[in-house]
Every structure is written in C-alpha cells, then in structure tokens.
Design an enzyme around this catalytic site. Structure first.
Site, PDB file in Angstrom:
ATOM      1  N   CYS A   1      54.894 -23.786 -29.086  1.00 12.38           N
ATOM      2  CA  CYS A   1      54.678 -22.379 -29.451  1.00 12.38           C
ATOM      3  C   CYS A   1      55.993 -21.641 -29.705  1.00 12.38           C
ATOM      4  O   CYS A   1      55.985 -20.513 -30.192  1.00 12.38           O
ATOM      5  CB  CYS A   1      53.905 -21.668 -28.350  1.00 12.38           C
ATOM      6  SG  CYS A   1      52.322 -22.428 -28.030  1.00 12.38           S
TER       7      CYS A   1
ATOM      8  N   HIS B   1      55.230 -14.043 -27.808  1.00 20.34           N
ATOM      9  CA  HIS B   1      54.204 -15.046 -28.118  1.00 20.34           C
ATOM     10  C   HIS B   1      52.877 -14.603 -27.509  1.00 20.34           C
ATOM     11  O   HIS B   1      52.812 -14.237 -26.336  1.00 20.34           O
ATOM     12  CB  HIS B   1      54.654 -16.390 -27.533  1.00 20.34           C
ATOM     13  CG  HIS B   1      53.602 -17.443 -27.611  1.00 20.34           C
ATOM     14  ND1 HIS B   1      52.830 -17.644 -28.733  1.00 20.34           N
ATOM     15  CD2 HIS B   1      53.187 -18.359 -26.693  1.00 20.34           C
ATOM     16  CE1 HIS B   1      51.986 -18.641 -28.508  1.00 20.34           C
ATOM     17  NE2 HIS B   1      52.188 -19.080 -27.280  1.00 20.34           N
TER      18      HIS B   1
ATOM     19  N   ASN C   1      45.650 -17.661 -29.119  1.00 19.88           N
ATOM     20  CA  ASN C   1      46.982 -18.280 -29.143  1.00 19.88           C
ATOM     21  C   ASN C   1      47.094 -19.148 -30.402  1.00 19.88           C
ATOM     22  O   ASN C   1      46.421 -20.172 -30.504  1.00 19.88           O
ATOM     23  CB  ASN C   1      47.142 -19.116 -27.868  1.00 19.88           C
ATOM     24  CG  ASN C   1      48.487 -19.814 -27.779  1.00 19.88           C
ATOM     25  OD1 ASN C   1      49.241 -19.869 -28.751  1.00 19.88           O
ATOM     26  ND2 ASN C   1      48.781 -20.356 -26.611  1.00 19.88           N
TER      27      ASN C   1
HETATM   28  O1  UT7 Z   1      51.143 -21.150 -25.632  1.00 20.31           O
HETATM   29  C1  UT7 Z   1      51.807 -22.005 -24.749  1.00 20.31           C
HETATM   30  C2  UT7 Z   1      51.838 -21.465 -23.414  1.00 20.31           C
HETATM   31  N1  UT7 Z   1      50.504 -21.296 -22.888  1.00 20.31           N
HETATM   32  C3  UT7 Z   1      50.304 -20.411 -21.967  1.00 20.31           C
HETATM   33  O2  UT7 Z   1      51.213 -19.696 -21.631  1.00 20.31           O
HETATM   34  C4  UT7 Z   1      48.958 -20.376 -21.307  1.00 20.31           C
HETATM   35  C5  UT7 Z   1      49.165 -20.130 -19.845  1.00 20.31           C
HETATM   36  N2  UT7 Z   1      47.944 -20.115 -19.050  1.00 20.31           N
HETATM   37  C6  UT7 Z   1      47.010 -19.157 -19.106  1.00 20.31           C
HETATM   38  O3  UT7 Z   1      47.014 -18.318 -19.982  1.00 20.31           O
HETATM   39  C7  UT7 Z   1      45.992 -19.101 -17.995  1.00 20.31           C
HETATM   40  O4  UT7 Z   1      46.356 -20.028 -16.995  1.00 20.31           O
HETATM   41  C8  UT7 Z   1      44.528 -19.405 -18.446  1.00 20.31           C
HETATM   42  C9  UT7 Z   1      43.965 -18.233 -19.243  1.00 20.31           C
HETATM   43  C10 UT7 Z   1      44.495 -20.675 -19.257  1.00 20.31           C
HETATM   44  C11 UT7 Z   1      43.615 -19.596 -17.222  1.00 20.31           C
HETATM   45  O5  UT7 Z   1      43.707 -18.475 -16.359  1.00 20.31           O
HETATM   46  P1  UT7 Z   1      43.966 -18.673 -14.787  1.00 20.31           P
HETATM   47  O6  UT7 Z   1      43.887 -17.353 -14.182  1.00 20.31           O
HETATM   48  O7  UT7 Z   1      45.239 -19.447 -14.640  1.00 20.31           O
HETATM   49  O8  UT7 Z   1      42.697 -19.523 -14.351  1.00 20.31           O
HETATM   50  P2  UT7 Z   1      42.660 -20.970 -13.671  1.00 20.31           P
HETATM   51  O9  UT7 Z   1      43.056 -22.020 -14.617  1.00 20.31           O
HETATM   52  O10 UT7 Z   1      43.361 -20.913 -12.337  1.00 20.31           O
HETATM   53  O11 UT7 Z   1      41.116 -21.125 -13.402  1.00 20.31           O
HETATM   54  C12 UT7 Z   1      40.396 -20.240 -12.499  1.00 20.31           C
HETATM   55  C13 UT7 Z   1      38.937 -20.661 -12.461  1.00 20.31           C
HETATM   56  C14 UT7 Z   1      38.753 -22.159 -12.191  1.00 20.31           C
HETATM   57  O12 UT7 Z   1      37.595 -22.280 -11.410  1.00 20.31           O
HETATM   58  P3  UT7 Z   1      37.700 -22.500  -9.809  1.00 20.31           P
HETATM   59  O13 UT7 Z   1      38.496 -23.748  -9.612  1.00 20.31           O
HETATM   60  O14 UT7 Z   1      38.421 -21.273  -9.290  1.00 20.31           O
HETATM   61  O15 UT7 Z   1      36.274 -22.594  -9.382  1.00 20.31           O
HETATM   62  C15 UT7 Z   1      38.460 -22.733 -13.556  1.00 20.31           C
HETATM   63  O16 UT7 Z   1      37.670 -23.903 -13.500  1.00 20.31           O
HETATM   64  O17 UT7 Z   1      38.326 -20.422 -13.756  1.00 20.31           O
HETATM   65  C16 UT7 Z   1      37.684 -21.626 -14.203  1.00 20.31           C
HETATM   66  N3  UT7 Z   1      37.743 -21.630 -15.661  1.00 20.31           N
HETATM   67  C17 UT7 Z   1      36.868 -20.991 -16.429  1.00 20.31           C
HETATM   68  N4  UT7 Z   1      35.785 -20.250 -16.126  1.00 20.31           N
HETATM   69  C18 UT7 Z   1      35.095 -19.720 -17.140  1.00 20.31           C
HETATM   70  C19 UT7 Z   1      38.677 -22.233 -16.465  1.00 20.31           C
HETATM   71  N5  UT7 Z   1      38.396 -21.966 -17.749  1.00 20.31           N
HETATM   72  C20 UT7 Z   1      37.280 -21.209 -17.755  1.00 20.31           C
HETATM   73  C21 UT7 Z   1      36.525 -20.620 -18.775  1.00 20.31           C
HETATM   74  N6  UT7 Z   1      35.445 -19.872 -18.432  1.00 20.31           N
HETATM   75  N7  UT7 Z   1      36.827 -20.747 -20.086  1.00 20.31           N
END
Ligand code: UT7
Length: 326
Positions: A113, A253, A283
């Site tokens: 990215c 970004h 993204n």
């Molecule tokens: O472009 C290159 C760089 N990329 C980035 O900078 C992306 C960086 N990461 C992010 O933007 C965030 O980490 C995300 C938006 C991808 C995820 O947000 P988060 O607050 O870090 O959530 P998480 O991955 O810790 O997941 C929290 C919960 C999990 O469930 P449990 O384990 O708490 O029960 C996931 O399984 O949310 C669940 N989950 C979802 N739930 C509903 C993960 N994806 C989804 C989804 N819908 N699409």
C-alpha cells in the site's frame, strides 16, 4: 531550488459498487461492524474484463488533461501496483502502449500500500537528478481479483481503482519537499498473498487451498501501522522543520478511519485538515493516496502553496511519507 511539482492529478474507479449490505449477504458480517471498525461503507469492484491497466489508463488521461501535457511529452512512466494485469509485461508497459508515448522507460514498483509513495520518491529523485522532466506516476489496484470473498476478516476491506499524477521539474519553493521510505521484511507474513509466485506457483492444489488470496492478521497490522505512520509523518515534519500546525491537509493511506484519526490526533490536526474517502472506496492499496489526492484537488481542498502531507503503510511491511508544497 530545483523541485518536482505535481502539475496534474487524475483518478478512475470502477462503476460497480459493492455495499456493506451486499457483503452481509455473502459472509457473516454487518454494516454496523464494518463501519465501526473500519469506516468503510462501500467499495468499487472491477467487472469481468476490467484489469488494472483499464483504470490506470483512465486515471492517467485525467491527470494528463489537467496538466495540459500530451502523452508524447512524457519521459518516464512509473506504476505502483501489487495487482498487475499479468506477471509480465508490467502495467507501466501496457500503459505506455495504450497512451502511445515515445519509447520511454516504463516500470512497475511493488511496495504494497506504500507503492505510490515509493513511486513518487523514485520519480522525484529522477527529476531532481536531471534525468527526467515529465513523469507520469500511477497507483492502481484491482484487489477484488485477489480478495477471498469467503474470508470476512479481509473481504470487507478492499476495493479497486487508480490515481495518477503528472510531475515536472521546476525552480522555486513549490513541489515535493521530502520523501521518506522504510521497510521491515520480518513482518511479511502478517499481510501477504502466498500463491502465484515462484515459491508456490499456481496449481490445482494452490487454488483449492485458496493460496492466491490476500491473507492478513488485521489486528497486528493495525497496531504496527499506527506507530509506523505516526513515525513517518513526524519525520517529514522534523526534516522540514515545521510542526503540525503548519499543515493544510493530511492525505493518509485509506486503510482504516481509526488509523487516520489516530495519526491526525498525534499531529494535532482538526477534522477539516484530514482528508477521508475510505467510506466510498475502502482500502485500494497503492491507489488510495493518489485517488484521495485527486479528489481533494478537484474539491478545492488543496490550494496553491498549501502544505500537504502524504503518508502510507502496507504489505512488506513498507511505509513512508512525502511532504508537498502544492
Ligand atoms: O493497507 C495495509 C494496511 N492495512 C491495515 O492497516 C489494516 C489494519 N487492520 C484493520 O484495519 C483492523 O484490524 C480490521 C478492520 C481489519 C479489524 O478490526 P479489529 O478491531 O482489529 O478487529 P479484530 O480483527 O480484532 O476482530 C474482532 C472480532 C473478532 O471476533 P472475536 O474473536 O472477538 O469473537 C473477529 O472474528 O471481529 C470479528 N470479525 C468480524 N466480525 C464481523 C472480523 N472480521 C469481521 C467482520 N464482520 N467482517
């Protein structure tokens, strides 16, 4: 002072829109989760037959038109992408052919990215060295082609599109004031596409194992992204001996609205100095900064002499910043 100035911006995104509710119909997610965690409401998705060069070409034409530069005047094309039309030839060469430029150097840069900031830095240095004077820099992705629409943790995030700039060398105070680039390959597997390269070429097995899709440990990436983007932004300010108050616009970004807000807070920037279009496009990797820059420019959010900070982080890991006097 000999500087590189951005004299035209352009962008192009697919017509097809994929909304959060469309995604909620195919994976276990919700509009509320996606908006709250990422700020994304919808993204643009390429149709069958559309590839990265489709959008790169349209974005390039828009940027050339604004710059009032004919394709024949260009002396280099640099394209940032991780989703080329095919492994070879490069998107830059496909673009050289579509634009019918002279036989100028044309090449792709793969830096996740951060690709557009890398490409901008390379072009800036070529112009400042005197080797080039009219350079087209494009960021383009069709991430939908390597997104696993069975994986809710990634498929809600990515979108397609392209942004482009035309650069020229000039004397004066306006233009690119600095670029800073970084990498840390030890984190490569936190965000990667395992299949399709020489380590894991395409096979029935690799397809069955879904190896050709992007894999990401989002939460780990998030934490490192915030810190790295803050560091790159602060380095740009310190290097140019300015503080956050002097900035007119932050174009970061567009990976997550919470990441952008965290950087803005660290720099002490009010909302009106932070550009955000993640809600519309998600993204778009290498395309995200130049699409945002083109929209900000066309919306007159950037004016002559404004101080604009560009900042990106992505797979590799790579990250970097550029400070521009518009
Ligand atoms: O472009 C290159 C760089 N990329 C980035 O900078 C992306 C960086 N990461 C992010 O933007 C965030 O980490 C995300 C938006 C991808 C995820 O947000 P988060 O607050 O870090 O959530 P998480 O991955 O810790 O997941 C929290 C919960 C999990 O469930 P449990 O384990 O708490 O029960 C996931 O399984 O949310 C669940 N989950 C979802 N739930 C509903 C993960 N994806 C989804 C989804 N819908 N699409």
């Amino acid at each position: 002072m000999h500087r590189t100035r951005i004299i035209g911006t352009g962008s192009s995104t697919p017509q097809k829109v994929l909304s959060n509710s469309d995604l909620a119909a195919i994976v276990d997610t919700s509009d509320d989760w996606i908006v709250t965690r990422s700020g994304i409401k919808e993204r643009r998705i390429a149709s069958n037959g559309e590839a990265s060069s489709t959008f790169a070409y349209r974005a390039a034409l828009n940027a050339l038109e604004m710059a009032e530069v004919a394709p024949q005047e260009l002396d280099m094309i640099v394209v940032a992408t991780i989703t080329p039309d095919m492994p070879t030839p490069s998107v830059a060469c496909l673009l050289q052919n579509k634009l019918k430029t002279r036989s100028i150097p044309a090449f792709d840069i793969s830096a996740g990215c951060t690709g557009f900031i890398y490409a901008l830095a390379v072009a800036d240095n070529c112009i400042k060295s005197g080797a080039n004077n009219k350079v087209l820099v494009v960021g383009v992705e069709t991430l939908s082609k390597i997104t696993d629409y069975q994986d809710r943790s990634t498929c809600v995030l990515f979108g397609d599109g392209s942004g482009a700039v035309v650069l020229t060398g000039e004397t004066g105070d306006r233009g690119i004031l600095s670029t800073h680039l970084y990498s840390d390959g030890s984190c490569g597997k936190l965000l990667y596409q395992p299949g399709g390269g020489s380590q894991c070429p395409a096979s029935h097995e690799s397809v069955d194992n879904r190896e050709h899709y992007l894999k990401m440990d989002g939460n780990k990436v998030f934490k490192i992204a915030v810190k790295s983007l803050e560091d790159a932004a602060l380095t740009a300010l310190q290097y140019n001996d300015v503080d956050g108050d002097a900035l007119d616009l932050l174009i970061s970004h567009q990976a997550n609205s919470r990441i952008i807000q965290a950087i803005a807070k660290r720099l002490g920037l009010p909302q009106e100095k932070v550009f955000m279009n993640i809600q519309k496009y998600g993204n778009t990797s290498s395309a995200s900064v130049p699409i945002a820059m083109d929209e900000a420019n066309r919306q007159k959010r950037i004016k002559k002499n404004d101080l604009v900070l560009l900042d990106a982080f992505g797979a590799g890991f790579t990250w970097g910043s550029a400070l521009v006097r518009w």
